[in-house]
Design a protein around this motif. Structure first.
Motif, PDB file in Angstrom:
ATOM      1  N   PHE A  20       1.044  -1.125   0.026  1.00 37.69           N
ATOM      2  CA  PHE A  20      -0.034  -0.006   0.048  1.00 37.69           C
ATOM      3  C   PHE A  20       0.628   1.359  -0.466  1.00 37.69           C
ATOM      4  O   PHE A  20       0.538   2.002  -0.621  1.00 37.69           O
ATOM      5  N   MET A  21       1.562   1.040   0.784  1.00 34.66           N
ATOM      6  CA  MET A  21       2.873   2.488   0.996  1.00 34.66           C
ATOM      7  C   MET A  21       3.289   2.943  -0.232  1.00 34.66           C
ATOM      8  O   MET A  21       3.292   3.834  -1.132  1.00 34.66           O
ATOM      9  N   ALA A  22       3.436   1.607  -1.035  1.00 31.67           N
ATOM     10  CA  ALA A  22       4.351   1.735  -2.306  1.00 31.67           C
ATOM     11  C   ALA A  22       4.112   2.392  -3.157  1.00 31.67           C
ATOM     12  O   ALA A  22       4.313   2.910  -4.412  1.00 31.67           O
ATOM     13  N   ALA A  23       2.364   1.693  -3.056  1.00 29.61           N
ATOM     14  CA  ALA A  23       1.647   2.619  -4.773  1.00 29.61           C
ATOM     15  C   ALA A  23       0.866   3.027  -4.276  1.00 29.61           C
ATOM     16  O   ALA A  23       0.582   3.976  -5.275  1.00 29.61           O
ATOM     17  N   GLU A  24       0.239   3.988  -2.874  1.00 26.07           N
ATOM     18  CA  GLU A  24      -0.538   4.352  -2.747  1.00 26.07           C
ATOM     19  C   GLU A  24      -0.065   5.613  -2.007  1.00 26.07           C
ATOM     20  O   GLU A  24      -0.460   6.893  -2.367  1.00 26.07           O
ATOM     21  N   VAL A  25       1.475   5.856  -1.382  1.00 25.30           N
ATOM     22  CA  VAL A  25       1.920   6.834  -0.540  1.00 25.30           C
ATOM     23  C   VAL A  25       2.852   7.940  -1.211  1.00 25.30           C
ATOM     24  O   VAL A  25       3.439   8.764  -2.145  1.00 25.30           O
ATOM     25  N   ALA A  26       3.743   6.437  -1.293  1.00 31.28           N
ATOM     26  CA  ALA A  26       4.837   6.917  -2.219  1.00 31.28           C
ATOM     27  C   ALA A  26       5.472   7.389  -3.636  1.00 31.28           C
ATOM     28  O   ALA A  26       6.130   8.469  -3.511  1.00 31.28           O
ATOM     29  N   PRO A  27       5.076   7.226  -4.199  1.00 34.97           N
ATOM     30  CA  PRO A  27       4.290   7.882  -5.881  1.00 34.97           C
ATOM     31  C   PRO A  27       4.491   9.736  -5.239  1.00 34.97           C
ATOM     32  O   PRO A  27       4.443  10.189  -6.331  1.00 34.97           O
ATOM     33  N   HIS A  28       3.269   9.615  -4.677  1.00 35.12           N
ATOM     34  CA  HIS A  28       2.744  11.508  -4.448  1.00 35.12           C
ATOM     35  C   HIS A  28       3.169  12.221  -3.641  1.00 35.12           C
ATOM     36  O   HIS A  28       3.048  13.043  -2.842  1.00 35.12           O
ATOM     37  N   ALA A  29       4.311  11.730  -2.493  1.00 30.32           N
ATOM     38  CA  ALA A  29       5.235  11.534  -1.267  1.00 30.32           C
ATOM     39  C   ALA A  29       5.485  12.797  -1.630  1.00 30.32           C
ATOM     40  O   ALA A  29       5.455  14.341  -0.702  1.00 30.32           O
ATOM     41  N   GLU A  30       6.341  13.424  -2.755  1.00 26.21           N
ATOM     42  CA  GLU A  30       7.678  15.139  -3.323  1.00 26.21           C
ATOM     43  C   GLU A  30       6.680  15.722  -3.384  1.00 26.21           C
ATOM     44  O   GLU A  30       6.909  16.795  -2.593  1.00 26.21           O
ATOM     45  N   ARG A  31       5.270  15.465  -4.121  1.00 31.43           N
ATOM     46  CA  ARG A  31       3.995  16.730  -3.936  1.00 31.43           C
ATOM     47  C   ARG A  31       3.524  16.995  -2.860  1.00 31.43           C
ATOM     48  O   ARG A  31       3.532  18.001  -2.723  1.00 31.43           O
ATOM     49  N   TRP A  32       3.225  16.312  -2.364  1.00 29.36           N
ATOM     50  CA  TRP A  32       2.629  16.215  -0.735  1.00 29.36           C
ATOM     51  C   TRP A  32       3.314  17.411  -0.144  1.00 29.36           C
ATOM     52  O   TRP A  32       2.985  17.980   0.468  1.00 29.36           O
ATOM     53  N   ARG A  33       5.142  16.885  -0.141  1.00 31.60           N
ATOM     54  CA  ARG A  33       5.675  17.972   0.570  1.00 31.60           C
ATOM     55  C   ARG A  33       5.367  19.404   0.508  1.00 31.60           C
ATOM     56  O   ARG A  33       5.622  20.688   1.281  1.00 31.60           O
ATOM     57  N   ARG A  34       5.494  19.425  -1.619  1.00 29.16           N
ATOM     58  CA  ARG A  34       5.457  21.108  -2.011  1.00 29.16           C
ATOM     59  C   ARG A  34       4.426  21.439  -1.321  1.00 29.16           C
ATOM     60  O   ARG A  34       4.055  22.833  -0.861  1.00 29.16           O
ATOM     61  N   GLU A  35       3.547  20.926  -1.809  1.00 31.92           N
ATOM     62  CA  GLU A  35       2.228  21.514  -0.805  1.00 31.92           C
ATOM     63  C   GLU A  35       2.077  21.591   0.343  1.00 31.92           C
ATOM     64  O   GLU A  35       0.752  21.865   0.391  1.00 31.92           O
ATOM     65  N   GLY A  36       2.227  20.754   1.453  1.00 30.43           N
ATOM     66  CA  GLY A  36       2.221  21.281   2.746  1.00 30.43           C
ATOM     67  C   GLY A  36       1.271  20.369   3.219  1.00 30.43           C
ATOM     68  O   GLY A  36       0.749  20.182   4.529  1.00 30.43           O
ATOM     69  N   ILE A  37       0.712  19.254   2.871  1.00 34.68           N
ATOM     70  CA  ILE A  37      -0.114  18.416   3.031  1.00 34.68           C
ATOM     71  C   ILE A  37      -1.231  17.203   1.444  1.00 34.68           C
ATOM     72  O   ILE A  37      -0.580  17.441   0.458  1.00 34.68           O
ATOM     73  N   VAL A  38      -1.223  16.052   3.300  1.00 33.62           N
ATOM     74  CA  VAL A  38      -1.714  14.704   1.992  1.00 33.62           C
ATOM     75  C   VAL A  38      -2.882  15.358   1.574  1.00 33.62           C
ATOM     76  O   VAL A  38      -3.510  15.530   1.534  1.00 33.62           O
ATOM     77  N   GLU A  39      -3.458  14.582   0.316  1.00 34.57           N
ATOM     78  CA  GLU A  39      -4.846  14.572  -0.240  1.00 34.57           C
ATOM     79  C   GLU A  39      -5.499  13.516   0.657  1.00 34.57           C
ATOM     80  O   GLU A  39      -5.425  12.416   0.891  1.00 34.57           O
TER      81      GLU A  39
END
Length: 382
Positions: A20-39
């Motif tokens: 789950f972490m590899a498929a649903e979290v890691a691919p978006h992590a860099e963008r979330w860090r830029r935006e300051g919030i997770v989806e």
């Protein structure tokens, strides 16, 4: 180090959590860090995957599995292969238990199914400007009005402050008493400040919350409105053990990253990991992290048996958070100039680690708790 506290069912669950972490979290992590919030959607996906509130009553959609080892696995896999700013442990292990244990049947029936599914995201609001770890300094006030309460005050440094749909708020109900109140998104008078900038955990939204004469219905009171402080003390031990689980997982991850890098980065014709000074530092750190891991694993079993003490939880949080900081610091040092670059994960881990010695009660407070448990307080020494 082989960890014997886990059975085959735990290993299977770990594999699922890692996927789950590899498929649903890691691919978006860099963008979330830029935006300051997770989806928001990642919480719903985690709920669909059965990763939220595993302990919750099946009547509310949970698995009814009161085994902290499963939650430990989720936390560890999120640290290792997901994004530490995805605060699902805050949601599942720190806030939801207050609602499940202290909420009225009506409140539980309304919130818990959506909490388990990830549709309702949770936060807890204790910290106030100038108060820090001192819960007795809380100034937010709740005054009884008819069948409900009027809540007035402000909180700061609140994790999930922007995302949260329901917030457990600690407020003063008397000169020496606190109560716990659930404030829902959309209640009149409940306002949020903007996302606060932080030195680490960039993907984790942190905010100020304002309560301007918020009318809280009676069903949103958690337990006795004059017994909030004992309730907080009851749950803080688990909170600190959860913090220790995350910190020791981060220490393990930082060490693994550093070992990989030190095996390939060369200086004076050989890998930096082969210099005696560096080898010995890494060996000493390996030994201390493994010793702390074994101890924390044992405390997880004690928590399962309802035998976790506040002193042990405070000690685990103290030791694990200090080790996390040391592992990240040594990692940056052995990465050299690369360790100072945010494109390398060890750089981000270094700044992420600094808060671990502050949240869930600062490490100075942990020392006070441990010392008092030893009888070393104003009442005298043993």
């Amino acid at each position: 180090m082989e960890r014997l506290i886990f059975a085959e069912e735990h290993d299977q669950f770990r594999a699922s959590a890692a996927r789950f972490m590899a498929a649903e979290v890691a691919p978006h992590a860099e963008r979330w860090r830029r935006e300051g919030i997770v989806e928001r959607e990642v919480y719903r996906k985690a709920g669909d995957a059965g990763l939220l509130c595993l302990w919750a009553d099946p009547a509310h959609g949970g698995a009814g599995v009161a085994d902290l080892r499963f939650d430990q696995i989720v936390i560890e896999e999120n640290v290792r292969g997901g994004e530490p700013g995805f605060y699902l442990h805050l949601h599942s292990n720190l806030v939801a238990p207050y609602i499940a244990a202290l909420g009225t049947p009506a409140l539980q029936g309304r919130l818990m199914p959506r909490v388990v599914s990830g549709e309702t995201i949770l936060a807890i609001a204790m910290t106030e400007a100038g108060g820090g770890s001192d819960l007795r300094a809380i100034r937010t006030r709740a005054v009884r009005e008819g069948d409900g309460w009027r809540l007035t005050g402000a909180k700061t440094y609140i994790s999930n402050g922007i995302l949260a749909d329901a917030v457990v708020v600690a407020a003063r109900t008397g000169e020496r008493t606190l109560g716990l109140f659930v404030v829902d998104r959309g209640m009149a008078g409940f306002e949020r400040g903007g996302k606060l900038g932080k030195m680490g955990l960039a993907a984790q939204d942190t905010a100020e919350l304002f309560f301007n004469d918020v009318q809280v219905p009676g069903d949103n009171v958690l337990g006795d409105p004059e017994a909030g402080l004992p309730a907080l003390m009851r749950f803080l031990a688990t909170e600190r053990l959860v913090a220790a689980i995350a910190s020791i997982a981060a220490a393990q991850t930082a060490l693994a990253l550093t070992l990989d890098f030190a095996a390939t980065r060369t200086a004076f014709g050989r890998p930096v990991g082969l210099f005696q000074h560096n080898r010995f530092r890494l060996a000493a750190l390996r030994s201390r992290i493994d010793a702390a891991q074994a101890w924390i694993d044992q405390l997880v079993l004690l928590a399962n048996a309802a035998r976790l003490t506040p002193e042990d939880a405070a000690a685990a949080k103290l030791v694990a958070s200090e080790l996390e900081g040391e592992a990240a610091d040594l990692g940056v040092q052995l990465h050299g100039g690369a360790g100072y670059m945010d494109e390398y994960r060890i750089s981000r881990m270094y700044t992420d680690a600094r808060i671990s010695r502050i949240f869930a009660g600062s490490n100075e407070i942990m020392l006070e708790i441990i010392a008092r448990g030893m009888g070393l307080d104003e009442r005298g020494v043993p």
